[in-house]
Write an enzyme that holds these catalytic residues in place. Structure first.
Site, PDB file in Angstrom:
ATOM      1  CB  SER A   1      -0.830  -0.025   1.214  1.00  0.00           C
ATOM      2  OG  SER A   1      -1.438   1.347   1.536  1.00  0.00           O
TER       3      SER A   1
ATOM      4  CE1 TYR B   1      -3.463  -2.226   5.571  1.00  0.00           C
ATOM      5  CE2 TYR B   1      -2.713  -0.119   4.515  1.00  0.00           C
ATOM      6  CZ  TYR B   1      -3.163  -1.607   4.309  1.00  0.00           C
ATOM      7  OH  TYR B   1      -3.627  -2.112   2.970  1.00  0.00           O
TER       8      TYR B   1
ATOM      9  CE  LYS C   1      -1.154  -4.344   3.352  1.00  0.00           C
ATOM     10  NZ  LYS C   1      -1.466  -5.571   2.867  1.00  0.00           N
TER      11      LYS C   1
END
Lengths: 320, 320
Positions: free
Chosen positions: B123, B147, B151
């Site tokens: 992402s 998050y 990632k």
């Protein structure tokens, strides 16, 4: 002031312990408790009035990290890890010690709810070639070794745990530490120290790469200085980017040898024999050369100004 | 061709499954076996001549990943993960699913000794503000969310496992996927899709940020195209830097609305009501705006050329 040091039996760990014990304080506060941990037993120093505990074991073992932080340290120096060559040779051990051990320690701190300053020794190995002439602070880290990968992942955890307020972390990316005391080893970087240390001890040394190789160095004394400085930094002034490339002295191998000759005489420098080694050269030619380290300098981290200073630090600290 | 898809019940997973089943092949080879995995039961599609298996569970559970790769997939699409908002709200769940689940899958592949192509959905959340006007491929990734941290750590693993030859990985950093089908949700990015999807369905939509907000989008159709293209890439041509920022359409919210008005008429666009929301604005104003995505384009990844195309893709794919 309660202090935990992991990797306390290693070269930097022992020197850091020595510095703290000599000062008797950290960040202006007397040391009340010092816990020294490593996979082999650290030596217990003598510090009157302070409780000293030495512990031995593997940080990644179940419950090991929890036991370490049970005394609620104010400052944690997390130096433990396996070195680059070992992490490359033993894939599973590298991830277990360098990543799982670090995560276990960070998790134990989070669960203990103590929010200490955590100083973590990262490495310039988080960067991978190709490099610009001067590597800026914001160069994108794409490691080309498992060791560098483990350090980068630990840096990312440190940033996130700090952002969440679980602790107040500072990662310091060390340049090559030179002059390392002790014996030559199999590390590809061993010669950077060997060409200074061995001749100063009257021994021959082998130079396996061209004299034009440019590299950045800091003395063990400077490395300990970085750690102590990081322990006292104001976290607010660092901001969200918690991992800092440390300053150092960028010199060619030829300039290293000139410094040795200036300080110890040309006969000492003549103990260096050039024996090109294609294997070592293949590794070293992809290493970073020069860093800006602007953020660290602005935050007050200081290394030597010249390689002469690095040679003199070795003579003073190791050879009396 | 044997294919594993994790996160197969999610929006992108279902569309990817549909695309593969419609084609009946991947990289020019007929699909012989397709394993679909998710935390909730994926729907089993009908593909004559192919063995289809659906599996349900948590990748991070002991033995789960080993069972998944037992059929020796040639291509693994690793889409599973919890989204940004959930990873921020539930610290432990985010690390367990997004980091431990990914690592368990990578470890299972390593132990199985099968070296498949692994396509991993990363992402743009690996990047954190402040940003330049156009974010280059080599911008340093310093995530500002858990998050994004998970990632980034997974990307680092993917690079190292690929370098070691345990598999042949490609990480694709997705921009915001727009227009997402389905209902509005609580994600801060929900309005980017909502202001198109709801008016096209005759419903009012709320715009919580200024029309000047610039952001990069790709349609669900383009995202599936990235995945299929990544499955067929020559790993040698990608080199050691295995994570690629995907292209997209950079437009302001105002330009999104103009595209909607051009395609569906001004009355449809008038269903958007501006209701500034300070909380959403505080999040969105730190989001990245525009990416160069040069490497991905050179490697043949293609997104839409305009937001009009994105709106038309939604009408064709979702509204018939």
């Amino acid at each position: 002031m309660r202090i935990l040091i992991t990797g306390a039996a290693g070269m930097i760990g022992r020197k850091l312990t020595g510095r703290l014990v000599a000062a008797g304080e950290l960040n202006g506060k007397p040391i009340a408790e010092l816990v020294l941990h490593d996979i082999v037993a650290p030596e217990a120093p003598d510090l009157p009035g302070a409780k000293i505990t030495t512990l031995t074991g593997d940080l990644a073992d179940d419950g090991a990290a929890e036991r370490l932080v049970g005394f609620k340290p104010d400052v944690v120096f997390h130096l433990a890890g396996v070195v680059s060559g070992e992490a490359e040779a033993d894939f599973e051990k590298g991830y277990r010690v360098n990543l799982d051990g670090t995560r276990a320690l960070f998790e134990a701190i989070r669960h203990a709810g103590i929010a200490p300053r955590v100083v973590f020794t990262s490495s310039i190995a988080v960067f991978g070639a190709p490099f610009p002439d001067v590597i800026p602070d914001e160069f994108h880290p794409i490691p080309l070794t498992s060791y560098g990968t483990q350090k980068l992942m630990s840096e990312a955890l440190l940033t996130d745990y700090s952002r969440r307020g679980f602790f107040d972390g500072i990662g310091i990316r060390l340049p090559t530490i030179c002059v390392r005391p002790g014996k030559p080893n199999k590390a590809a970087s061993s010669f950077f120290s060997g060409i200074i240390r061995e001749p100063l001890a009257g021994q021959p040394a082998i130079l396996p790469v061209p004299r034009s190789v440019l590299h950045t160095h800091a003395s063990p004394r400077a490395a300990v200085g970085f750690l102590v400085h990081a322990a006292g930094l104001d976290g607010e002034s660092v901001g969200p980017r918690r991992n800092l490339t440390m300053p150092g002295v960028a010199v060619t191998v030829g300039e290293q040898i000139e410094a040795l000759a200036r300080i110890a005489g040309p006969d000492t420098a003549r103990l260096i024999r050039e024996e090109p080694d294609a294997t070592i050269w293949a590794i070293v030619k992809n290493w970073p050369t020069r860093f800006s380290a602007d953020r660290a300098r602005t935050l007050g981290f200081a290394a030597e100004q010249s390689f002469d200073e690095i040679v003199r630090a070795h003579i003073e600290d190791e050879l009396g």
